[in-house]
Design an enzyme around this catalytic site. Structure first.
Site, mmCIF file in Angstrom:
data_model
loop_
_atom_site.group_PDB
_atom_site.id
_atom_site.type_symbol
_atom_site.label_atom_id
_atom_site.label_comp_id
_atom_site.label_asym_id
_atom_site.label_seq_id
_atom_site.Cartn_x
_atom_site.Cartn_y
_atom_site.Cartn_z
ATOM 1 N N LEU A 82 0.815 -1.210 0.000
ATOM 2 C CA LEU A 82 0.000 0.000 0.000
ATOM 3 C C LEU A 82 0.851 1.264 0.000
ATOM 4 O O LEU A 82 0.319 2.369 -0.161
ATOM 5 C CB LEU A 82 -0.943 0.014 1.211
ATOM 6 N N GLU A 83 2.145 1.092 0.171
ATOM 7 C CA GLU A 83 3.023 2.254 0.225
ATOM 8 C C GLU A 83 4.022 2.207 -0.944
ATOM 9 O O GLU A 83 3.657 2.475 -2.073
ATOM 10 C CB GLU A 83 3.693 2.331 1.599
#
Length: 339
Positions: A138-139
């Site tokens: 997600l990053e």
């Protein structure tokens, strides 16, 4: 003649001295020794100076979008050095289109002073923390450590910088990468006016700020927000007296440390954030649910101390928090790829 000069000059000197004394006598002289019991200036810390070659490498890595899967973000994207180490977003956008992080990105300034990293405290230091977002889908969205190592080995600049910073047969490793980023982050510890006050310069804070410091201490904020970073040293339940989401109006209830430990007693436990540069790092709390610092202070008083702070107390505490502001040099903020 000298006798008359002394007669005329002496009253003027006395008046000047009295004026200076009145200027410094604001009724808070006894506050300083109390404050030094709870807080320490940065100058009092025995901080090791990081190796310059590692810092230089770490800065390059911090600004390099090649540390993300599709090359869309860098560490500086979420921890922007031009805005006090944050992006002022509730949740930071990730590398892959449409993705966002699960918690608010805290400032990277002074993070090295904290006893633990991440909102749930799962990393011991800034070096360990540096690797987490890189491998998070997600990053930064790097699939695994080897993918990034292989990518950097194809860059002549990094062949040179890693070899210079690490005397290893094979210097480009994921551990060395996170170590270098940590070395750079350990230089992001600027001093504030509050440090000057703690060092003994009582004129570094104005009367409003001293009144706020006294209210901060008297209200019990120092239970968690003390030490050189004014926090960052413990995990604490967010909402000791009330359900936090009812006051922050959070869209979702985050269980905090419980997600890792699965212990019922650790529900809603989060790392106590440091308060340095807090006036610049909105929105607040682990979920970025509150934008206004006055509201945050008022909410904290209710949730953690079960007190209703008056408007005057809130205004004074916020004024004090402003004295914790400090910035890094302009050249440190500049990307090495743009210099």
């Amino acid at each position: 003649m000298k006798k008359y000069l002394i007669i005329f000059i002496l009253p003027a000197l006395i008046a000047c001295g009295n004026k200076q004394k009145e200027k410094s006598n604001d009724g808070y002289e006894d506050l300083h020794p109390i404050a030094t019991n709870f807080f320490q200036p940065i100058s009092s810390l025995d901080l090791e100076t990081p190796d310059a070659d590692k810092v230089n490498l770490g800065k390059h890595l911090f600004f390099d979008t090649r540390l993300s899967g599709e090359g869309n973000i860098s560490c500086n994207s979420c921890h922007n050095l031009n805005t006090y180490g944050v992006d002022n977003e509730r949740f930071s956008p990730g590398d892959a289109p449409g993705t966002v992080g699960g918690r608010n990105s805290p400032t990277v300034f002074h993070a090295a002073l904290h006893k633990m990293q991440f909102w749930d405290g799962r990393a011991a230091d800034v070096e360990e923390q540096a690797g987490g977002p890189i491998l998070n889908p997600l990053e930064h969205n790097i699939k695994d450590e080897q993918q990034l190592v292989d990518r950097l080995k194809e860059v002549d600049l990094y062949l040179e910088l890693f070899s210079k910073a690490y005397d290893d047969e094979d210097p480009i490793t994921f551990d060395n990468l996170t170590n270098a980023i940590g070395a750079f982050e350990r230089t992001l510890i600027p001093e504030s006016r509050f440090d000057k006050y703690l060092e003994g310069d009582q004129s570094a804070l104005n009367t409003n700020e001293k009144r706020g410091l006294k209210a901060f201490i008297d209200s019990g904020c120092i239970t968690c927000h003390s030490g050189p970073a004014l926090g960052g040293q413990m995990l604490q339940k967010f909402g000791l007296f009330h359900d936090y989401w009812k006051h922050t109006e959070s869209e979702a209830v985050d269980l905090g440390l419980y997600d890792i430990s699965e212990r019922e007693s650790e529900k809603y436990f989060f790392k106590v954030p440091g308060l340095r540069n807090i006036v610049h790092t909105a929105p607040y709390f682990h979920d970025g649910s509150v934008q206004d610092l006055d509201d945050s202070v008022r909410i904290m008083g209710k949730l953690q101390r079960n007190v209703d702070l008056s408007d005057e107390e809130v205004n004074d505490i916020v004024a004090f928090l402003g004295s914790l502001s400090s910035d890094i040099p302009e050249d440190v903020k500049q990307s090495p790829f743009e210099m």
